[in-house]
Structures are given as C-alpha cells and as structure tokens.
Design an enzyme around this catalytic site. Structure first.
Site, mmCIF file in Angstrom:
data_model
loop_
_atom_site.group_PDB
_atom_site.id
_atom_site.type_symbol
_atom_site.label_atom_id
_atom_site.label_comp_id
_atom_site.label_asym_id
_atom_site.label_seq_id
_atom_site.Cartn_x
_atom_site.Cartn_y
_atom_site.Cartn_z
ATOM 1 N N GLY A 1 0.946 -1.077 0.170
ATOM 2 C CA GLY A 1 0.063 -0.076 -0.022
ATOM 3 C C GLY A 1 0.894 1.102 -0.035
ATOM 4 N N SER B 1 3.254 -6.271 -4.364
ATOM 5 C CA SER B 1 2.480 -4.720 -4.487
ATOM 6 C C SER B 1 3.272 -3.931 -4.545
ATOM 7 C CB SER B 1 1.228 -4.737 -3.569
ATOM 8 O OG SER B 1 0.520 -3.901 -3.847
ATOM 9 N N ASP C 1 -14.271 -22.608 -17.166
ATOM 10 C CA ASP C 1 -13.256 -23.376 -16.442
ATOM 11 C C ASP C 1 -12.598 -24.471 -17.541
ATOM 12 O OD1 ASP C 1 -11.846 -24.867 -14.733
ATOM 13 O OD2 ASP C 1 -13.537 -25.597 -13.386
ATOM 14 N N ASP D 1 -9.087 -24.468 -20.478
ATOM 15 C CA ASP D 1 -7.728 -24.921 -20.302
ATOM 16 C C ASP D 1 -7.563 -26.376 -20.332
ATOM 17 O OD1 ASP D 1 -8.472 -25.492 -17.738
ATOM 18 O OD2 ASP D 1 -7.782 -23.958 -16.822
ATOM 19 N N LEU E 1 -9.034 -28.520 -18.426
ATOM 20 C CA LEU E 1 -9.259 -29.444 -17.195
ATOM 21 C C LEU E 1 -10.244 -28.697 -16.338
ATOM 22 C CD1 LEU E 1 -7.840 -31.471 -15.758
ATOM 23 C CD2 LEU E 1 -6.357 -29.962 -14.522
ATOM 24 N N ASP F 1 -11.233 -27.791 -13.174
ATOM 25 C CA ASP F 1 -10.574 -27.935 -11.617
ATOM 26 C C ASP F 1 -10.876 -26.669 -10.886
ATOM 27 O OD1 ASP F 1 -9.103 -26.115 -12.996
ATOM 28 O OD2 ASP F 1 -7.209 -27.192 -12.804
ATOM 29 N N ASP G 1 -5.646 -11.599 -9.500
ATOM 30 C CA ASP G 1 -5.165 -10.522 -8.628
ATOM 31 C C ASP G 1 -6.229 -9.226 -8.891
ATOM 32 O OD1 ASP G 1 -3.956 -8.100 -7.708
ATOM 33 O OD2 ASP G 1 -2.294 -8.803 -7.888
ATOM 34 N N HIS H 1 -4.375 -10.982 -4.953
ATOM 35 C CA HIS H 1 -3.535 -10.000 -4.626
ATOM 36 C C HIS H 1 -2.506 -10.641 -3.573
ATOM 37 C CE1 HIS H 1 -1.426 -6.354 -5.152
ATOM 38 N NE2 HIS H 1 -1.562 -5.922 -3.875
#
Length: 549
Positions: free
Chosen positions: A103, A190, A260, A263, A265, A267, A414, A453
């Site tokens: 931050g 960050s 989902d 890709d 898979l 998962d 993120d 994040h």
C-alpha cells in the site's frame, strides 16, 4: 462469508508484503559467522553519505521455537526512514534479506526469518522499513495525508527509502559481524514489487537477487486512474455500491461454468483468464426480481465496466487491463465495501488518498475519486509526480551486467493489480533485452492461476519463489518450476500445482489427482504470447525517474 474472509487475508498480506514463513532449521556451528562486537554497541550513529543512520535500540532477543537468538536493531535513516533489522547471533551465514512494503506503507512489519532452501535455516539477517512516514489508522497503508505538504516524506516513499535502508543495514551488518553480507536479497509484493523493480532499475548494485511479486510498477496510472475507475464503476447516483458482495459467488460460479474447461481441465480455476470471454448479462435477473443468484441490469453494467480497462472519451486505454474473470470473490473489500471494513472499499480509499495528497506537485490543484475526469489531460497531469514512483524503465542493463537475478510473479486472479500490466512489462523487457532466451538467463516471470493479490485465492493461496531465487544466485540453478500451494481455512493443504516460467503452462499428464503437482508437466502456450498493450502510458517506459545516491 467467504469474500469477507478473503479480503481480511488480503489486507493482512498487504501489510506483511510477502508471506515467507519462519526458518525451519539451524546453521551448523562451524559454518555460522559469529558477531565481532556486542549487540548493544550498535547503538550509535553511522556516517553514510546521503544516508546518515542512527541506531536507537539494539537488544538481544532470546530464541523461540521458530526463531533463533538475534540482535534486534531499531533505528532510522535521516530524515525519518525507520527500520527494523534482525541479526542472528549464532546462525548467521552471510545473507541479507530486505522486505518491501505494501500500500502506502507507513508501518514496519516485523521482518520474518526466511528459509532460503539451503543447508541452514535462520541464517539470514532480515530488515524492513516504514518507507519514511507513519500512516494513520484504521488501515494505515491507505493513508496518504502524511505527504500532503512534505516533499522529503514523499521522496522517501517514492524512491529513496528502500535504497538507503539497504545501505544502512549493510553498514550495521559489517559493524556487528566484521564484514558486509556475502549476498543480498530483496523480496516484496504490490508496492514491495514496485520497490524491487525500482532497485533493479535505479540502484542495480544494491541486491544480488530480487523477487518482485504483483508489482505496482505502473504506479500513477494504477493508483490514480485504475483504482478510481474501479470505485466509480461500482458507485450509483445515490453514492451506494451497485454490485454487492452478496452477488459475487453467483458471478464467480457463472464464470467458472462458462470458462473453467477452456484450459482442458475442469478444476475450479482459470489457468489463463484472457481466454474467457464471459458476459455478465447471462446472469440478468428476470424483470422485477433481484435475488442473490442474478444481476440487475445496473449490476450487469457495473460488472462489465469492472472487467474492462479504464478509457478516455476517445476509447484510449488509460491502464493496460481490467479485472480478470476468476477474481470475483476477491472484489469484496477491495471494490465493494463490507461490514468488516466499516463499509470502506480499499480501492476507493487508496485512490482518494493518492489523488488528494500524493499524486500532484505540492501546491498544485489536486483531485478526488468523485471529481477525477477520465481524460488524457488528467492522465498526463499525474505524470510529473508519477514518474518518481513508477518503476517502468526497461533498461536493467547494469543489474544484469552485475549478475543480478530477477524473479517476477503475479496471480492471474489479482483483484488489486491487473496481471496484464506485468505481462506487458515483461514482454517489453524481453524485447529490450534481446529476446526470451537472453532475458530468461537473468529474469523470469511466473503467472499463478487463481491467486489473488499477494496471496490467498480460490484454489491456490500461496506462492513464494525466494528459495528458487537464492539457488539461482548462489548455485547458478535457474528456476524451472515453483510450486504453488492451496490451503483451507484450517491450514491444511488442499492443492499443489507447479508454476513454470512464463510462457510455459502446466498441463495435466492424465493420471492421478489434479490437486497434486506431481501430475503436471510443462507445456508450451497454445499460441505465441502477444502481451503488448498499446495505451496512454506508452511513453512512460523511457522515463526512469530520480536516483538517490
């Protein structure tokens, strides 16, 4: 409620900046470097050009079940960069590790002893700093009022603090052990990731190895523009949030249902959310209804805007990315205020403090989240001060020449810093450095599926490449894989997954549990990466900013 718990964990990790656990072993007596002076004798001044240092406290702290005995040092570098340095008295083996902040910093997070993955644990001197100011409560790290009229405090936070603390710490280490550290490392996430890249770019001799996680290196566009965009996208005409935390589970589940499997898979995670072209309109509530499993037309509009990058009136991107599909649960607390944070949304607080107190020259007209205009003019008004914070230079020639090693990493989910910015930076760096092969000889990027994040996530919750960095620096073993871990609220491991240097991806080998990293292998990307983003900040990569000597 899960989104609230996620935000609380994210905020904790922001303060901690890098989730490195305690050391797990002790150095052998014959390999440890013993102190050559008493701990209390460190309480004095250290004359360093441009970094006059004062140690105000030095006390031996007894060993615990997790930490070794150490000399706990507190002090400051003039004018007001406070730091804490921990010097092992029996286990030190010549390494120094400095942590970054999160931050707007404003607090010293006690530096943890790290397991570097070599024969000795707790063998590293560790330090952390508040970056030159003290933040106000309740959140501390989103307070910018300290910089309203204090250029020296701004200088420290913008670019100076991490550098001068590294100089001070090394001088104290030399005074205590009789020699400076053999190897020096920096790790941060960050703002700490921004600091890591600044050090590589502006102070290439400070550290041998740097971990820069989820780097906030596009600082002024990120904090001044992108966080403002998030706040405004979800604020109705009545000043209340449009999209509420109660709607996020349904939105997230709809994203997984749609994407989902893309890709290869199913998962519970998206390995590359850029392949997901989900439209929130598929969740539109029937006319006259508003339940937790659907979105009102206004909420559909807000979600679409949150997924989209900020733009000006001509459609020019003002930041290279928006929220990624798969990040939805983490919007609670960051984009959407929740009761546990007093109704405050972190993005709004961060942006408003930046625009009011830190983003413009002292004495110049400032702005607020509610008054900021998404125009090229306002974007450019942030640049004169922004280049002092930014860590966007592509010239890391000196860091590379000195043998420095850089590990970048970012979570695909993120919610605070879009991962597309890190991908954009890395591809530009790769081109500037002569191509992927040449770049990977000293700088590698790892993209972590489902990670929020700096930590926590929906399926994977931890990622720490420090051990791999140390092995790269000290053994010459370049990192070919780093294992990400998922844990449940009780701390039990629920999933491990290998993360390979980008652009390689993890492919399931077809047998065994999808929660076991051993059942995955590296695979090439489905298509060559095209990660460049043409945006309003294209000219910022050539502006290195000031350097503190």
């Amino acid at each position: 409620m899960r989104p609230v718990r996620i935000f609380t964990a994210v905020l904790t990790l922001t303060l901690a900046t890098a989730g490195i656990g305690p050391a797990t072993a002790h150095a052998a007596a014959d390999s440890a470097v013993r102190p050559s002076s008493a701990c209390v004798d460190l309480v004095r001044g250290f004359t360093l050009p441009g970094a006059a240092t004062h140690v105000t406290e030095a006390t031996v702290v007894a060993a615990t079940g997790t930490d070794p005995e150490y000399c706990g040092v507190r002090g400051y570098v003039e004018p007001a960069v406070r730091f804490e340095l921990r010097l092992p008295t029996k286990t030190y083996a010549g390494r120094y590790l400095q942590y970054g902040c999160g931050g707007f910093c404003g607090v010293i997070t006690p530096p943890a002893f790290a397991d570097c993955g070599l024969p000795h644990g707790a063998d590293v001197a560790v330090a952390a700093t508040d970056d030159g100011h003290v933040g106000r409560t309740p959140f501390i790290v989103d307070d910018g009022s300290w910089g309203a009229n204090d250029q020296a405090a701004r200088d420290d936070f913008e670019f100076r603090a991490s550098h001068v603390v590294s100089r001070a710490a090394k001088a104290i280490i030399k005074a205590f052990y009789g020699a400076p550290p053999k190897k020096s490392y920096f790790t941060g996430c960050s703002d700490g990731g921004r600091e890591g890249l600044q050090l590589a770019q502006r102070y290439p001799g400070d550290f041998d190895g740097i971990v820069a996680g989820a780097p906030a290196n596009y600082w002024s566009p990120l904090v001044g523009v992108f966080q403002t965009w998030l706040a405004r996208a979800n604020t109705g005409a009545d000043g209340r949030p449009i999209l509420t935390a109660a709607k996020l589970p349904a939105l997230h589940n709809a994203v997984l249902a749609a994407c989902d499997r893309l890709d290869g898979l199913t998962d519970g995670q998206l390995d590359d959310p850029r392949t997901c072209h989900f439209d929130p309109a598929t969740l539109t509530c029937p006319a006259g209804t508003d339940t937790a499993d659907c979105l009102t037309p206004a909420q559909v509009g807000a979600a679409r805007k949150i997924y989209s990058p900020p733009v000006d009136e001509r459609g020019t991107l003002l930041y290279p990315g928006g929220e990624q599909p798969g990040s939805e649960l983490a919007w609670a607390g960051w984009i959407i205020g929740v009761p546990e944070t007093g109704g405050a949304a972190f993005a709004r607080n961060l942006a408003d403090n930046y625009l009011r107190y830190l983003g413009y020259p002292i004495g110049a007209p400032a702005s607020t989240v509610d008054s900021f205009a998404f125009t090229r003019r306002e974007f450019d008004r942030l640049t004169p001060v922004g280049v002092r914070y930014n860590a966007m230079s592509l010239d890391l020639t000196e860091f590379r020449r000195r043998g420095g090693k850089l590990v970048l990493w970012h979570g695909w989910a993120d919610q605070a810093i879009p991962p597309t910015g890190t991908l954009d930076y890395y591809q530009r760096l790769t081109q500037r450095s002569g191509g992927l092969t040449q770049t990977q000889s000293w700088a590698r990027l790892f993209m972590v599926p489902s990670l929020y994040h700096c930590g926590t996530g929906s399926t994977l919750t931890e990622f720490d490449p420090l051990r791999e960095l140390v092995a790269w620096v000290e053994r010459g073993t370049a990192p070919t894989v780093v294992t990400a871990t998922g844990r449940d609220p009780a701390g039990a491991v629920t999933r491990t997954r290998p993360v390979f240097p980008y652009p390689l991806r993890a492919a399931y080998d077809g047998s065994g549990s999808v929660d076991d990293a051993a059942n995955f292998r590296p695979a090439p990307p489905a298509a060559p990466p095209h990660d460049f983003v043409h945006w309003a900040g294209d000219g910022l990569y050539a502006l290195p900013g000031p350097v503190a000597r």
